[in-house]
Structures are given as C-alpha cells and as structure tokens.
Design a protein around this motif. Sequence first.
Motif, PDB file in Angstrom:
ATOM      1  N   GLN A  16       0.295   5.874  -0.230  1.00 17.01           N
ATOM      2  CA  GLN A  16      -0.709   6.865   0.122  1.00 17.01           C
ATOM      3  C   GLN A  16      -0.575   8.122  -0.731  1.00 17.01           C
ATOM      4  N   THR A  49     -10.132   6.731   0.804  1.00 13.16           N
ATOM      5  CA  THR A  49      -8.993   6.967   1.694  1.00 13.16           C
ATOM      6  C   THR A  49      -7.750   7.475   0.967  1.00 13.16           C
ATOM      7  N   ALA A  58      -5.783   5.635  -0.558  1.00 11.37           N
ATOM      8  CA  ALA A  58      -4.771   4.588  -0.465  1.00 11.37           C
ATOM      9  C   ALA A  58      -4.585   3.955  -1.842  1.00 11.37           C
ATOM     10  N   PHE A  91      -3.082   0.612  -3.777  1.00 13.05           N
ATOM     11  CA  PHE A  91      -2.749  -0.785  -3.537  1.00 13.05           C
ATOM     12  C   PHE A  91      -2.046  -1.311  -4.781  1.00 13.05           C
ATOM     13  N   ARG A 147       0.846  -1.187   0.000  1.00 13.60           N
ATOM     14  CA  ARG A 147       0.000   0.000   0.000  1.00 13.60           C
ATOM     15  C   ARG A 147       0.882   1.238   0.000  1.00 13.60           C
ATOM     16  N   GLU A 158       5.934   2.623   1.712  1.00 16.00           N
ATOM     17  CA  GLU A 158       5.220   1.389   1.375  1.00 16.00           C
ATOM     18  C   GLU A 158       4.881   0.634   2.653  1.00 16.00           C
ATOM     19  N   TRP A 159       3.658   0.151   2.702  1.00 11.05           N
ATOM     20  CA  TRP A 159       3.224  -0.734   3.760  1.00 11.05           C
ATOM     21  C   TRP A 159       2.950  -2.083   3.113  1.00 11.05           C
ATOM     22  N   ASP A 185      -8.156   3.371  -3.662  1.00  9.66           N
ATOM     23  CA  ASP A 185      -9.336   3.469  -2.818  1.00  9.66           C
ATOM     24  C   ASP A 185      -9.666   4.959  -2.767  1.00  9.66           C
TER      25      ASP A 185
END
Length: 104
Positions: free
Chosen positions: A9, A49, A51, A53, A7, A94-95, A46
């Motif tokens: 942002q 949010t 976000a 992906f 993920r 990055e998550w 998304d």
Amino acid sequence: MSTHAFRMQLKPGVIDEYRRRHDEIWPELAEAISAAGIYDYSIFLDEETLALFAVLKLRDDNTRDALPHQPVMRRWWDHMAELMLVEPDNKPVEWPLVPLFHLA
C-alpha cells in the motif's frame, strides 16, 4: 519455478516518487534480488486505491527468505518507508494474493 503475488500500500501523493526510485533501482539491490532466485518481477498500481500488486517468479532453489537479512535490502526498505505502509522494521506490509486462475 513458482509465482508469488502480493499487495502493498502506497501513501497518498507519492506515486511519482515511488516510480522514480524504482526507475533508479540500485544495481546492488537488483543483483541481490536476482541472486536470491527472483526474476520476472513486476509491480502494478491501482491508482484509485493506491494499492500495489507485485508478481514475481521464483526459481526452485530460491533464497528469497534470506533477503530481509541482506544489508542492501534493509537500506532499500529504509529508503522506501516514507512512501508506503511498513512494519516497525520498515519492511513493506505485504498481503498475500491467492491465485484463482491462470491461462498458460
């Protein structure tokens, strides 16, 4: 072959610009990504949010870890830094996403 997902942002108000820059991805960047053994790379948004992906496939002999040292990758990060959350060197934050289910 393996699949990698993470993920990122976006900042508010930059969806169209983010899309435009990716629609016009530099050929030398696309070539560097491909040469590193990355293929079938998608980024999803998304909208609620902001976000992002990302999901990509890696060849077994990939050199993905060397991409941050490529000048074209560094230029791309600098080019995109104003649009998203980044590390001090402009690498996107990055998550990692943990795989929970896959139906083949």
